[in-house]
Write a protein that holds these residues in place. Structure first.
Motif, PDB file in Angstrom:
ATOM      1  N   ASN A  99       0.832  -1.199   0.000  1.00 49.19           N
ATOM      2  CA  ASN A  99       0.000   0.000   0.000  1.00 49.19           C
ATOM      3  C   ASN A  99       0.866   1.249   0.000  1.00 49.19           C
ATOM      4  OD1 ASN A  99      -2.815  -1.193   0.496  1.00 49.19           O
ATOM      5  ND2 ASN A  99      -1.631  -2.080   2.177  1.00 49.19           N
ATOM      6  N   PRO A 100       0.502   2.241  -0.834  1.00 50.99           N
ATOM      7  CA  PRO A 100       1.238   3.506  -0.803  1.00 50.99           C
ATOM      8  C   PRO A 100       0.928   4.283   0.469  1.00 50.99           C
ATOM      9  CG  PRO A 100      -0.619   3.646  -2.307  1.00 50.99           C
ATOM     10  CD  PRO A 100      -0.555   2.216  -1.852  1.00 50.99           C
ATOM     11  N   GLN A 101       1.903   5.052   0.940  1.00 48.08           N
ATOM     12  CA  GLN A 101       1.724   5.928   2.090  1.00 48.08           C
ATOM     13  C   GLN A 101       1.665   7.375   1.583  1.00 48.08           C
ATOM     14  OE1 GLN A 101       1.551   4.286   5.391  1.00 48.08           O
ATOM     15  NE2 GLN A 101       1.192   2.798   3.735  1.00 48.08           N
ATOM     16  N   TYR A 102       0.714   8.132   2.086  1.00 45.17           N
ATOM     17  CA  TYR A 102       0.470   9.480   1.564  1.00 45.17           C
ATOM     18  C   TYR A 102       0.757  10.560   2.616  1.00 45.17           C
ATOM     19  CZ  TYR A 102      -2.096   7.121  -2.219  1.00 45.17           C
ATOM     20  OH  TYR A 102      -2.453   6.332  -3.275  1.00 45.17           O
ATOM     21  N   ARG A 103       1.131  11.719   2.109  1.00 46.47           N
ATOM     22  CA  ARG A 103       1.169  12.928   2.929  1.00 46.47           C
ATOM     23  C   ARG A 103       0.068  13.847   2.420  1.00 46.47           C
ATOM     24  NH1 ARG A 103       5.976  14.770   1.890  1.00 46.47           N
ATOM     25  NH2 ARG A 103       5.348  16.381   0.380  1.00 46.47           N
ATOM     26  N   TYR A 104      -0.790  14.281   3.342  1.00 47.89           N
ATOM     27  CA  TYR A 104      -1.941  15.096   2.964  1.00 47.89           C
ATOM     28  C   TYR A 104      -1.714  16.549   3.382  1.00 47.89           C
ATOM     29  CZ  TYR A 104      -4.259  10.604   2.305  1.00 47.89           C
ATOM     30  OH  TYR A 104      -4.584   9.338   1.879  1.00 47.89           O
ATOM     31  N   GLY A 105      -2.142  17.449   2.542  1.00 43.98           N
ATOM     32  CA  GLY A 105      -2.071  18.874   2.842  1.00 43.98           C
ATOM     33  C   GLY A 105      -3.356  19.555   2.450  1.00 43.98           C
ATOM     34  N   GLU A 106      -3.527  20.751   2.935  1.00 45.92           N
ATOM     35  CA  GLU A 106      -4.759  21.487   2.679  1.00 45.92           C
ATOM     36  C   GLU A 106      -4.754  22.057   1.265  1.00 45.92           C
ATOM     37  OE1 GLU A 106      -7.439  25.034   4.764  1.00 45.92           O
ATOM     38  OE2 GLU A 106      -5.541  24.383   5.661  1.00 45.92           O
ATOM     39  N   THR A 113       4.573   9.248  -0.217  1.00 47.11           N
ATOM     40  CA  THR A 113       5.849   9.395   0.479  1.00 47.11           C
ATOM     41  C   THR A 113       6.616   8.079   0.611  1.00 47.11           C
ATOM     42  OG1 THR A 113       4.737   9.093   2.612  1.00 47.11           O
ATOM     43  CG2 THR A 113       4.979  11.350   1.801  1.00 47.11           C
ATOM     44  N   GLY A 114       5.980   6.982   0.308  1.00 52.78           N
ATOM     45  CA  GLY A 114       6.632   5.686   0.419  1.00 52.78           C
ATOM     46  C   GLY A 114       5.620   4.572   0.271  1.00 52.78           C
ATOM     47  N   TYR A 115       6.063   3.369   0.565  1.00 52.64           N
ATOM     48  CA  TYR A 115       5.201   2.193   0.423  1.00 52.64           C
ATOM     49  C   TYR A 115       5.333   1.293   1.645  1.00 52.64           C
ATOM     50  CZ  TYR A 115       4.542   3.546  -4.425  1.00 52.64           C
ATOM     51  OH  TYR A 115       4.208   4.234  -5.557  1.00 52.64           O
ATOM     52  N   GLN A 116       4.235   0.665   1.987  1.00 54.91           N
ATOM     53  CA  GLN A 116       4.205  -0.271   3.113  1.00 54.91           C
ATOM     54  C   GLN A 116       3.826  -1.653   2.592  1.00 54.91           C
ATOM     55  OE1 GLN A 116       0.959  -0.611   6.293  1.00 54.91           O
ATOM     56  NE2 GLN A 116       2.558   0.539   7.383  1.00 54.91           N
ATOM     57  N   ALA A 117       4.658  -2.640   2.893  1.00 54.46           N
ATOM     58  CA  ALA A 117       4.397  -4.031   2.491  1.00 54.46           C
ATOM     59  C   ALA A 117       4.099  -4.856   3.734  1.00 54.46           C
ATOM     60  CB  ALA A 117       5.599  -4.606   1.745  1.00 54.46           C
ATOM     61  N   ASN A 118       3.214  -5.828   3.583  1.00 60.18           N
ATOM     62  CA  ASN A 118       2.912  -6.722   4.710  1.00 60.18           C
ATOM     63  C   ASN A 118       2.737  -8.147   4.211  1.00 60.18           C
ATOM     64  OD1 ASN A 118      -0.217  -7.337   4.465  1.00 60.18           O
ATOM     65  ND2 ASN A 118       0.044  -5.159   4.048  1.00 60.18           N
ATOM     66  N   ASN A 119       3.128  -9.075   5.037  1.00 59.83           N
ATOM     67  CA  ASN A 119       3.028 -10.505   4.742  1.00 59.83           C
ATOM     68  C   ASN A 119       2.630 -11.199   6.036  1.00 59.83           C
ATOM     69  OD1 ASN A 119       3.408 -13.199   4.035  1.00 59.83           O
ATOM     70  ND2 ASN A 119       5.184 -12.764   2.750  1.00 59.83           N
ATOM     71  N   THR A 120       1.559 -11.949   5.996  1.00 61.62           N
ATOM     72  CA  THR A 120       1.031 -12.574   7.209  1.00 61.62           C
ATOM     73  C   THR A 120       0.947 -14.084   7.044  1.00 61.62           C
ATOM     74  OG1 THR A 120      -0.298 -10.590   7.608  1.00 61.62           O
ATOM     75  CG2 THR A 120      -0.867 -12.561   8.869  1.00 61.62           C
ATOM     76  N   LEU A 121       1.382 -14.793   8.079  1.00 57.69           N
ATOM     77  CA  LEU A 121       1.324 -16.252   8.116  1.00 57.69           C
ATOM     78  C   LEU A 121       0.287 -16.707   9.124  1.00 57.69           C
ATOM     79  CD1 LEU A 121       5.144 -17.139   8.318  1.00 57.69           C
ATOM     80  CD2 LEU A 121       3.717 -17.183   6.265  1.00 57.69           C
ATOM     81  N   THR A 122      -0.367 -17.826   8.829  1.00 55.49           N
ATOM     82  CA  THR A 122      -1.174 -18.539   9.820  1.00 55.49           C
ATOM     83  C   THR A 122      -0.360 -19.755  10.259  1.00 55.49           C
ATOM     84  OG1 THR A 122      -3.262 -17.832   8.837  1.00 55.49           O
ATOM     85  CG2 THR A 122      -3.326 -19.765  10.261  1.00 55.49           C
ATOM     86  N   VAL A 123      -0.111 -19.839  11.560  1.00 56.60           N
ATOM     87  CA  VAL A 123       0.784 -20.877  12.095  1.00 56.60           C
ATOM     88  C   VAL A 123       0.034 -21.714  13.120  1.00 56.60           C
ATOM     89  CG1 VAL A 123       3.011 -21.349  13.166  1.00 56.60           C
ATOM     90  CG2 VAL A 123       2.718 -19.277  11.785  1.00 56.60           C
ATOM     91  N   ARG A 124       0.149 -23.030  12.975  1.00 55.46           N
ATOM     92  CA  ARG A 124      -0.456 -23.963  13.930  1.00 55.46           C
ATOM     93  C   ARG A 124       0.641 -24.555  14.811  1.00 55.46           C
ATOM     94  NH1 ARG A 124      -5.510 -26.064  12.681  1.00 55.46           N
ATOM     95  NH2 ARG A 124      -4.970 -28.079  13.539  1.00 55.46           N
ATOM     96  N   PHE A 125       0.473 -24.419  16.121  1.00 58.10           N
ATOM     97  CA  PHE A 125       1.388 -25.013  17.086  1.00 58.10           C
ATOM     98  C   PHE A 125       0.726 -26.244  17.678  1.00 58.10           C
ATOM     99  CE2 PHE A 125       2.740 -20.389  17.969  1.00 58.10           C
ATOM    100  CZ  PHE A 125       3.607 -20.409  16.890  1.00 58.10           C
ATOM    101  N   ARG A 126       1.308 -27.401  17.459  1.00 58.20           N
ATOM    102  CA  ARG A 126       0.734 -28.645  17.995  1.00 58.20           C
ATOM    103  C   ARG A 126       1.279 -28.980  19.376  1.00 58.20           C
ATOM    104  NH1 ARG A 126      -2.184 -30.930  13.861  1.00 58.20           N
ATOM    105  NH2 ARG A 126      -1.723 -30.032  11.825  1.00 58.20           N
ATOM    106  N   ASP A 127       2.242 -28.199  19.845  1.00 60.22           N
ATOM    107  CA  ASP A 127       2.742 -28.312  21.215  1.00 60.22           C
ATOM    108  C   ASP A 127       2.415 -26.992  21.902  1.00 60.22           C
ATOM    109  OD1 ASP A 127       4.031 -28.689  23.588  1.00 60.22           O
ATOM    110  OD2 ASP A 127       5.992 -29.173  22.725  1.00 60.22           O
TER     111      ASP A 127
END
Length: 237
Positions: A99-106, A113-127
């Motif tokens: 997703n792009p990051q914005y700077r807002y002005g009147e 102003t830049g970009y934000q990346a995200n990566n999410t895992l679903t993890v199963r713990f059997r212990d």
């Protein structure tokens, strides 16, 4: 002409018993009083699986840089999970975003102003006993978003069957109680239907702590209820 029609007539007659035998047998009419009971049976189990959502969020001046940094950090996170003994089949990518990051002005258009990346895992713990320590290791490896854990029973079928038996016994006991109070007796069960079943508990929120704290995160599984509700109809006489 008569000879050519005979086989057709015989074939049609042969189909009649088959069609009749396929018809459902009508239910026996109720001679007495109908009683409908709703009963719930429960049993307890200790959860043996913890499921968490672990993510890495990175920012950079350009999109490619944000994605590249994110991929590098997520590779370290996956390596840490495998080192901790989490099987590959228990690690699944759930979301990847940029997703792009914005700077807002009147009175001016927004500026990227830049970009934000995200990566999410679903993890199963059997212990489950080790899941808290693994969460701390994930944070050390670069995870900066955690949701969960959700504590689950891996194979709830046996517990559900125990709850079903308990529910039917409760319905039968309640029917005997009503019948006795009304001066009647239970003749037969007319129908049984089921609703409900096992639902995992809501996730427990994990609070990310400062690296300077010495105590490890502890997850207490406790017990979970497995419940089944049955609707049983009886005939009283």
């Amino acid at each position: 002409m008569t000879k050519s029609l005979a086989p057709i007539a015989l074939a049609a007659m042969a189909m009649v018993p088959t069609a009749l035998s396929a018809q459902a047998v009508p239910p026996q009419p109720i001679q007495g009083t109908r009683l409908d009971i709703v009963a719930t049976g429960e049993t307890k189990r200790v959860p043996d699986v913890a499921v968490i959502s672990a993510g890495v969020v990175t920012q950079a001046a350009d999109a490619a840089g944000a994605m590249r940094d994110n991929a590098d950090r997520m590779a370290k996170v996956i390596a840490a999970l495998k080192k901790a003994g989490v099987a590959e089949r228990d690690i699944a990518t759930s979301t990847i975003g940029l997703n792009p990051q914005y700077r807002y002005g009147e009175n001016v258009p927004p500026v990227i102003t830049g970009y934000q990346a995200n990566n999410t895992l679903t993890v199963r713990f059997r212990d489950v006993a080790r899941s808290g320590a693994i969460l701390d290791a994930l944070v050390a490896a670069g995870v900066n978003q955690i949701s969960g854990p959700t504590l689950q029973i891996d194979k709830p079928e046996a517990a559900e069957d125990e709850a079903r038996v308990a529910a039917v016994k409760q319905a039968q006991a309640r029917a005997q109680l009503y019948a006795g109070a009304a001066g009647l007796k239970v003749k037969r069960i007319l129908s049984i239907s089921e609703s409900g079943g096992y639902n995992p508990q809501p996730p427990v929120m994990y609070a990310m702590k400062a690296r300077s704290e010495a105590a490890d995160t502890v997850i207490n599984p406790g017990e979970q209820s497995v419940g089944v509700t049955v609707n049983v109809s009886f005939e009283l006489e």
